[in-house]
Scaffold this active site. Sequence first.
Site, PDB file in Angstrom:
ATOM      1  N   SER A 178       0.830  -1.204   0.000  1.00 45.72           N
ATOM      2  CA  SER A 178       0.000   0.000   0.000  1.00 45.72           C
ATOM      3  C   SER A 178       0.865   1.254   0.000  1.00 45.72           C
ATOM      4  CB  SER A 178      -0.910   0.030   1.232  1.00 45.72           C
ATOM      5  OG  SER A 178      -1.769  -1.088   1.252  1.00 45.72           O
TER       6      SER A 178
HETATM    7  N1  SAH Z   1      -0.861  -4.920   4.073  1.00 45.02           N
HETATM    8  C1  SAH Z   1      -0.138  -5.201   2.848  1.00 45.02           C
HETATM    9  C2  SAH Z   1      -0.946  -4.814   1.623  1.00 45.02           C
HETATM   10  C3  SAH Z   1      -1.069  -5.987   0.718  1.00 45.02           C
HETATM   11  S1  SAH Z   1      -2.261  -5.892  -0.574  1.00 45.02           S
HETATM   12  C4  SAH Z   1       1.241  -4.567   2.851  1.00 45.02           C
HETATM   13  O1  SAH Z   1       1.543  -3.793   3.767  1.00 45.02           O
HETATM   14  O2  SAH Z   1       2.037  -4.857   1.962  1.00 45.02           O
HETATM   15  C5  SAH Z   1      -3.559  -6.925   0.054  1.00 45.02           C
HETATM   16  C6  SAH Z   1      -3.200  -8.354   0.399  1.00 45.02           C
HETATM   17  O3  SAH Z   1      -4.409  -9.005   0.823  1.00 45.02           O
HETATM   18  C7  SAH Z   1      -2.657  -9.196  -0.751  1.00 45.02           C
HETATM   19  O4  SAH Z   1      -1.430  -9.741  -0.359  1.00 45.02           O
HETATM   20  C8  SAH Z   1      -3.721 -10.281  -0.952  1.00 45.02           C
HETATM   21  O5  SAH Z   1      -3.182 -11.532  -1.346  1.00 45.02           O
HETATM   22  C9  SAH Z   1      -4.344 -10.360   0.430  1.00 45.02           C
HETATM   23  N2  SAH Z   1      -5.694 -10.908   0.511  1.00 45.02           N
HETATM   24  C10 SAH Z   1      -6.726 -10.754  -0.368  1.00 45.02           C
HETATM   25  N3  SAH Z   1      -7.822 -11.411   0.057  1.00 45.02           N
HETATM   26  C11 SAH Z   1      -7.473 -12.006   1.252  1.00 45.02           C
HETATM   27  C12 SAH Z   1      -8.173 -12.845   2.183  1.00 45.02           C
HETATM   28  N4  SAH Z   1      -9.441 -13.219   2.005  1.00 45.02           N
HETATM   29  N5  SAH Z   1      -7.503 -13.250   3.287  1.00 45.02           N
HETATM   30  C13 SAH Z   1      -6.206 -12.898   3.506  1.00 45.02           C
HETATM   31  N6  SAH Z   1      -5.500 -12.129   2.647  1.00 45.02           N
HETATM   32  C14 SAH Z   1      -6.123 -11.674   1.531  1.00 45.02           C
END
Ligand code: SAH
Length: 198
Positions: A46
Amino acid sequence: RNKGISDENVLNAINTVPRHVFLDSSFLNFAYQDKAFPIGSGQTISQPYTVAFQSSLLEIKKNMKVLEIGTGSGYQACVLAAMGAKVFSIERQRKLYTKTKAFLAEFPYRIKMFLGDGNKGLPTFGPFDRIIITAAAPEIPQALIDQLAIGGMMVIPLCENDDHQTMLRLTKQEDGSMKRETYGDFRFVPMLKNLGDD
Ligand code: SAH
């Protein structure tokens, strides 16, 4: 700070956690721009402003139990841990989970990672003082509401349409109902169901 973040605990944490180590080497020169970047497996780290904004809404106090949905690169988890939280973080993408778990082992932070579907939360580890969803949620998962402590807060980017999400802060009241506050439009990768090898 210039964009309106004023919680010193958040600003300190952002200053403390080096963002460049969470990015692929090809993005090293951009790590301190206020932008999201690819982290592999079709996912993104993000934008720092978004991390700071969600972290501010959570009003983290030392030793709070925080559940994060969407570990991704682990950056947001480290920022929350640097603020003093005990972090539990769920990732559904197996490759990212494996990579980030090994990577986070190098940090001194209190972060427990889980491979699973964040829609289900972690019933055996709750209740949580705070819950943060870092993917675009099509609905508010009931399991997460159930795992939130009374007085606890959940920050969730809830889908409005295909283009953007509205940031919500939900606070659990004594009677179990949820107080709802809205905080503007954001864009996240989708929150999916079940595990993924994609
Ligand atoms: N907090 C992260 C942002 C990652 S983007 C950071 O600081 O880098 C969002 C993430 O959510 C992705 O890695 C995606 O694979 C995950 N995601 C999507 N749906 C999900 C679910 N149902 N349960 C767990 N993770 C999920």
